[in-house]
Design a protein around this motif. Structure first.
Motif, PDB file in Angstrom:
ATOM      1  N   LEU A 375       5.810  -8.212   2.745  1.00 55.05           N
ATOM      2  CA  LEU A 375       5.103  -8.031   1.482  1.00 55.05           C
ATOM      3  C   LEU A 375       4.882  -6.555   1.157  1.00 55.05           C
ATOM      4  CD1 LEU A 375       2.450 -10.895   1.757  1.00 55.05           C
ATOM      5  CD2 LEU A 375       4.359 -10.767   0.145  1.00 55.05           C
ATOM      6  N   LEU A 376       4.958  -5.704   2.165  1.00 50.88           N
ATOM      7  CA  LEU A 376       4.778  -4.269   1.932  1.00 50.88           C
ATOM      8  C   LEU A 376       6.059  -3.582   1.452  1.00 50.88           C
ATOM      9  CD1 LEU A 376       2.540  -3.142   4.945  1.00 50.88           C
ATOM     10  CD2 LEU A 376       1.883  -3.272   2.539  1.00 50.88           C
ATOM     11  N   ILE A 377       7.194  -4.291   1.485  1.00 50.95           N
ATOM     12  CA  ILE A 377       8.470  -3.663   1.114  1.00 50.95           C
ATOM     13  C   ILE A 377       8.445  -3.078  -0.303  1.00 50.95           C
ATOM     14  CG2 ILE A 377      10.902  -4.144   0.637  1.00 50.95           C
ATOM     15  CD1 ILE A 377      10.877  -6.046   3.018  1.00 50.95           C
ATOM     16  N   PRO A 378       7.963  -3.798  -1.336  1.00 44.12           N
ATOM     17  CA  PRO A 378       7.919  -3.182  -2.671  1.00 44.12           C
ATOM     18  C   PRO A 378       7.061  -1.923  -2.710  1.00 44.12           C
ATOM     19  CG  PRO A 378       7.635  -5.560  -2.836  1.00 44.12           C
ATOM     20  CD  PRO A 378       7.545  -5.225  -1.377  1.00 44.12           C
ATOM     21  N   LEU A 438      -8.539   3.296  -3.181  1.00 46.61           N
ATOM     22  CA  LEU A 438      -7.633   4.453  -3.229  1.00 46.61           C
ATOM     23  C   LEU A 438      -6.269   4.046  -3.781  1.00 46.61           C
ATOM     24  CD1 LEU A 438      -8.514   6.045   0.228  1.00 46.61           C
ATOM     25  CD2 LEU A 438      -9.244   6.820  -2.032  1.00 46.61           C
ATOM     26  N   PHE A 439      -5.728   2.931  -3.312  1.00 48.40           N
ATOM     27  CA  PHE A 439      -4.443   2.452  -3.833  1.00 48.40           C
ATOM     28  C   PHE A 439      -4.544   2.143  -5.329  1.00 48.40           C
ATOM     29  CE2 PHE A 439      -3.125   1.335   0.603  1.00 48.40           C
ATOM     30  CZ  PHE A 439      -1.915   1.989   0.574  1.00 48.40           C
ATOM     31  N   LEU A 533       8.290  -1.876 -10.989  1.00 47.66           N
ATOM     32  CA  LEU A 533       8.134  -1.908  -9.535  1.00 47.66           C
ATOM     33  C   LEU A 533       6.691  -1.634  -9.126  1.00 47.66           C
ATOM     34  CD1 LEU A 533       9.416  -2.180  -6.747  1.00 47.66           C
ATOM     35  CD2 LEU A 533       9.967   0.273  -6.834  1.00 47.66           C
ATOM     36  N   LEU A 534       6.003  -0.775  -9.855  1.00 48.58           N
ATOM     37  CA  LEU A 534       4.598  -0.490  -9.568  1.00 48.58           C
ATOM     38  C   LEU A 534       3.751  -1.751  -9.695  1.00 48.58           C
ATOM     39  CD1 LEU A 534       2.159   1.370  -9.076  1.00 48.58           C
ATOM     40  CD2 LEU A 534       2.177   1.906 -11.538  1.00 48.58           C
ATOM     41  N   VAL A 535       3.975  -2.509 -10.750  1.00 49.99           N
ATOM     42  CA  VAL A 535       3.217  -3.748 -10.953  1.00 49.99           C
ATOM     43  C   VAL A 535       3.501  -4.743  -9.821  1.00 49.99           C
ATOM     44  CG1 VAL A 535       2.862  -5.717 -12.484  1.00 49.99           C
ATOM     45  CG2 VAL A 535       3.157  -3.424 -13.453  1.00 49.99           C
ATOM     46  N   VAL A 536       4.766  -4.883  -9.459  1.00 46.46           N
ATOM     47  CA  VAL A 536       5.136  -5.821  -8.390  1.00 46.46           C
ATOM     48  C   VAL A 536       4.533  -5.388  -7.054  1.00 46.46           C
ATOM     49  CG1 VAL A 536       7.072  -6.755  -7.062  1.00 46.46           C
ATOM     50  CG2 VAL A 536       7.256  -6.513  -9.548  1.00 46.46           C
ATOM     51  N   SER A 537       4.613  -4.102  -6.747  1.00 46.94           N
ATOM     52  CA  SER A 537       4.108  -3.609  -5.463  1.00 46.94           C
ATOM     53  C   SER A 537       2.606  -3.777  -5.339  1.00 46.94           C
ATOM     54  CB  SER A 537       4.483  -2.135  -5.274  1.00 46.94           C
ATOM     55  OG  SER A 537       3.853  -1.323  -6.258  1.00 46.94           O
ATOM     56  N   MET A 538       1.872  -3.629  -6.434  1.00 46.02           N
ATOM     57  CA  MET A 538       0.430  -3.831  -6.388  1.00 46.02           C
ATOM     58  C   MET A 538       0.089  -5.310  -6.164  1.00 46.02           C
ATOM     59  SD  MET A 538      -1.374  -1.068  -6.512  1.00 46.02           S
ATOM     60  CE  MET A 538      -0.163  -0.575  -5.266  1.00 46.02           C
ATOM     61  N   ALA A 539       0.917  -6.184  -6.712  1.00 44.12           N
ATOM     62  CA  ALA A 539       0.680  -7.621  -6.505  1.00 44.12           C
ATOM     63  C   ALA A 539       0.921  -8.011  -5.047  1.00 44.12           C
ATOM     64  CB  ALA A 539       1.583  -8.436  -7.428  1.00 44.12           C
ATOM     65  N   THR A 540       2.015  -7.542  -4.462  1.00 43.39           N
ATOM     66  CA  THR A 540       2.311  -7.883  -3.068  1.00 43.39           C
ATOM     67  C   THR A 540       1.335  -7.205  -2.115  1.00 43.39           C
ATOM     68  OG1 THR A 540       3.941  -6.076  -2.986  1.00 43.39           O
ATOM     69  CG2 THR A 540       4.739  -8.290  -3.532  1.00 43.39           C
ATOM     70  N   TYR A 541       0.923  -5.976  -2.431  1.00 36.42           N
ATOM     71  CA  TYR A 541      -0.070  -5.308  -1.584  1.00 36.42           C
ATOM     72  C   TYR A 541      -1.396  -6.064  -1.619  1.00 36.42           C
ATOM     73  CZ  TYR A 541      -3.813  -2.102  -0.341  1.00 36.42           C
ATOM     74  OH  TYR A 541      -4.947  -1.552   0.202  1.00 36.42           O
ATOM     75  N   GLY A 542      -1.767  -6.563  -2.775  1.00 37.91           N
ATOM     76  CA  GLY A 542      -2.980  -7.366  -2.873  1.00 37.91           C
ATOM     77  C   GLY A 542      -2.915  -8.597  -1.989  1.00 37.91           C
ATOM     78  N   ALA A 543      -1.728  -9.200  -1.915  1.00 35.93           N
ATOM     79  CA  ALA A 543      -1.556 -10.365  -1.041  1.00 35.93           C
ATOM     80  C   ALA A 543      -1.739  -9.980   0.429  1.00 35.93           C
ATOM     81  CB  ALA A 543      -0.172 -10.971  -1.261  1.00 35.93           C
ATOM     82  N   VAL A 544      -1.266  -8.792   0.804  1.00 34.13           N
ATOM     83  CA  VAL A 544      -1.441  -8.315   2.183  1.00 34.13           C
ATOM     84  C   VAL A 544      -2.921  -8.151   2.512  1.00 34.13           C
ATOM     85  CG1 VAL A 544      -1.077  -6.354   3.742  1.00 34.13           C
ATOM     86  CG2 VAL A 544       0.801  -7.190   2.321  1.00 34.13           C
ATOM     87  N   LYS A 549      -7.782  -9.829   5.329  1.00 44.68           N
ATOM     88  CA  LYS A 549      -9.188 -10.226   5.292  1.00 44.68           C
ATOM     89  C   LYS A 549      -9.384 -11.585   5.935  1.00 44.68           C
ATOM     90  CE  LYS A 549     -13.092 -10.755   2.110  1.00 44.68           C
ATOM     91  NZ  LYS A 549     -13.536 -10.686   0.691  1.00 44.68           N
ATOM     92  N   LYS A 550      -8.475 -12.508   5.640  1.00 38.64           N
ATOM     93  CA  LYS A 550      -8.552 -13.844   6.237  1.00 38.64           C
ATOM     94  C   LYS A 550      -8.343 -13.767   7.736  1.00 38.64           C
ATOM     95  CE  LYS A 550      -6.449 -18.440   5.967  1.00 38.64           C
ATOM     96  NZ  LYS A 550      -5.397 -19.275   5.312  1.00 38.64           N
ATOM     97  N   ARG A 551      -7.415 -12.935   8.156  1.00 41.02           N
ATOM     98  CA  ARG A 551      -7.134 -12.795   9.579  1.00 41.02           C
ATOM     99  C   ARG A 551      -8.326 -12.178  10.317  1.00 41.02           C
ATOM    100  NH1 ARG A 551      -1.711  -9.884  12.047  1.00 41.02           N
ATOM    101  NH2 ARG A 551      -2.314  -9.953  14.238  1.00 41.02           N
TER     102      ARG A 551
END
Length: 564
Positions: A375-378, A438-439, A533-544, A549-551
């Motif tokens: 998920l961090l790739i983007p 910060l992100f 790509l910025l929009v996509v990367s922020m979405a996948t980073y949010g998932a991380v 947090k769950k972990r």
């Protein structure tokens, strides 16, 4: 015990890193039988040593740094009393000195390289040589990142991996004396290999320094890693200042004959700039000025190599690379003077070629096993593609096209100052400000600046706008570089050996894509691609972050259940 196992145990006993958060140590099980306990402990130590073998610090550091903040170990792994304040101060000073040597070595090296990179799309604009060389450079990084970097760190140690990689940057500077395809392209391939090893070793070494420092001082490890990367990038990013100051002062001599920038040809500048179109006010500097500039950069690169070779802590190499197999003699006596059976000492050292493939496969297995890494790739790709946009599009289509090539250095100095200050401040603010904030700040800044690039028409009267744009982009870049790099130490403790090479791999993919289509697409299309790509990367980073947090919550509940 056998020689190999004894060495592995001693390596862990003398080690400085805190291995308490490694997955393998958490999963190690112990039976009630005392002999089984000893055997399991040896096996666990063997696994720990193999995991961090490529990242092992110097002998001096191993003996000096305690295992944790309260105790330290002697040569036999026996914990003794807490180190004295003088010993702690000495350890901290030793770690900081190594951090500064690393930082200033990179400062000198990239004072030369980054400035040459900023000028490639302008001074080597003919036949697209500049953008082609950068595409080849970062294209080489794609296989070199996960394939060669771990092996180089294992067999040469971190110091000599970094030093040898720096030499490839010096060769690239030499190739620019004769800027032709047959000189620049081979040098680009070489520097691509060097860059893969350089950044993987650097990221692993900084993480280890920060981990030791946190262990000695008792500070939060995540915050300390962020602080160390902040200090490094704060010093490192000033290379934009000194390198571009040099280029500005040298190229200014040729600009005095050209006069003020003309407004006649600026219609093709900015977002409307396309390959093969008008170059606007861009005029290639005379050859004698280019020779002067490259000679100064060459001296900086050579000095960087000398500093790392002479002053960085010495690390022994891991032996000669070969494709053969060696095996220990069966039976006999080990170093402890005791006889051992065939079964214990019949250990075969795997062939280096086989080990090379295993390292390559382990990096890919790590990525597919770790959903968070995927998920961090983007985000990783965006972190490099936003730099590529700044280097190849903003400098050529906006600055040099509108104001002239001699203005690139002055504008990029503003970028470098803001980038360095941002990296330093972010490294400190991380103690109080969540990384998510910060992100988010960096994302908002880049989004606003890309919209400005698409809507505002560049003009010589708007010179101040170029400096404001570069400064704000530098603030965002300082956040991206410190936080993306420190993220691996937080999310993947004990696994930086494979995490950083994968970062280099996907970062190289981002760079290669950017420079590859740079010679075919107009500036506005490139900006839109990066914006998406910025929009996509922020979405996948949010998932991380949600997964982390769950972990963390599950780990907390498990610890509470065990306590009860």
């Amino acid at each position: 015990m056998g020689k190999k196992r004894k060495q592995d145990l001693e390596g862990v006993c003398n080690g400085a890193s805190d291995f308490s958060d490694l997955t393998m140590t958490r999963k190690a099980s112990f039976t009630s039988d005392s002999s089984t306990k000893i055997t399991t402990t040896l096996s666990t130590n063997h696994l720990v040593t193999n995991t961090c073998n490529a990242l092992s610090p110097t002998d001096q550091e191993l003996q000096a740094v305690p295992l944790d903040g309260n105790t330290h170990a002697d040569s036999h792994g026996v914990k003794t009393s807490s180190p004295s304040p003088d010993e702690v101060s000495s350890i901290k000073r030793h770690i900081i000195i190594n951090l500064l040597i690393q930082s200033f070595g990179f400062l000198l090296l990239f004072t030369a390289y980054q400035s040459l990179q900023n000028l490639q799309s302008s001074i080597n604009r003919a036949r697209g040589l500049g953008l082609t060389s950068l595409a080849v450079l970062y294209g080489t990084l794609i296989p070199a990142g996960p394939f060669l970097a771990p092996v180089a760190m294992r067999y040469f140690g971190l110091k000599w991996t970094i030093t040898g990689s720096m030499v490839t940057y010096v060769i690239f500077s030499l190739a620019n004396y004769w800027a032709e395809f047959y000189t620049i392209i081979p040098a680009s391939v070489l520097i691509g290999v060097g860059a893969a090893c350089l950044w993987a070793a650097n990221g692993a070494y900084l993480t280890r320094l920060a981990t030791r420092y946190a262990s000695v001082t008792g500070q939060d490890k995540a915050a300390t890693i962020s602080m160390f990367f902040g200090i490094f990038f704060g010093i490192f990013q000033t290379s934009q200042i000194w390198g571009n100051l040099i280029s500005s002062l040298v190229l200014q001599q040729g600009a005095e004959e050209q006069g003020a920038p003309s407004t006649a040809n600026i219609s093709s500048c900015g977002a409307a700039n396309c390959p093969g179109g008008s170059a606007g006010n861009l005029v290639i500097p005379p050859y004698n000025l280019r020779v002067t500039l490259i000679s100064i950069y060459l001296a900086c690169g050579v000095l960087a190599v000398i500093i790392m070779a002479l002053f960085a802590d010495r690390e022994a190499g891991k032996g000669v690379f070969s494709c053969g197999k060696t095996s220990k003699p069966r039976g006999g006596k080990g170093d402890d003077g005791q006889a051992h059976g065939d079964e214990e000492d019949e250990e075969e050292t795997p062939a280096d070629c086989q080990h090379l493939c295993e390292r390559f496969l382990s990096a890919w297995r790590f990525m597919f096993r770790e959903k968070r890494m995927m998920l961090l790739i983007p985000l990783i790709m965006y972190g490099t593609m936003e730099q590529a946009l700044n280097v190849a599009i903003f400098t050529q289509a906006f600055v040099s096209c509108t104001l002239g090539i001699h203005w690139i250095g002055w504008v990029m100095i503003c970028f470098g100052v803001c980038d360095a200050i941002s990296a330093l401040l972010v490294g400190r603010l991380r103690k109080w400000v969540p990384r998510q904030v910060l992100f988010g700040t960096a994302a908002v800044l880049n989004l606003a600046l890309m919209i400005e690039m698409l809507t505002v028409k560049p003009h010589p009267d708007l010179t101040a706008l170029f400096f404001v744009h570069a400064g704000l982009w530098g603030v965002a870049d300082g956040i991206w570089q410190t936080q993306i790099n420190s993220l691996y130490g937080v999310l993947f403790p004990g696994q930086q050996e494979v995490a950083f090479p994968m970062d280099g791999f996907w970062g190289a993919v981002g760079y290669t894509i950017s420079f590859a289509y740079g010679g075919y697409l107009c500036a506005d299309v490139k900006i839109v691609i990066l914006l998406v790509l910025l929009v996509v990367s922020m979405a996948t980073y949010g998932a991380v972050e949600v997964m982390e947090k769950k972990r963390s919550k599950e780990d907390g509940e498990t610890a509470e259940e065990k306590t009860e």
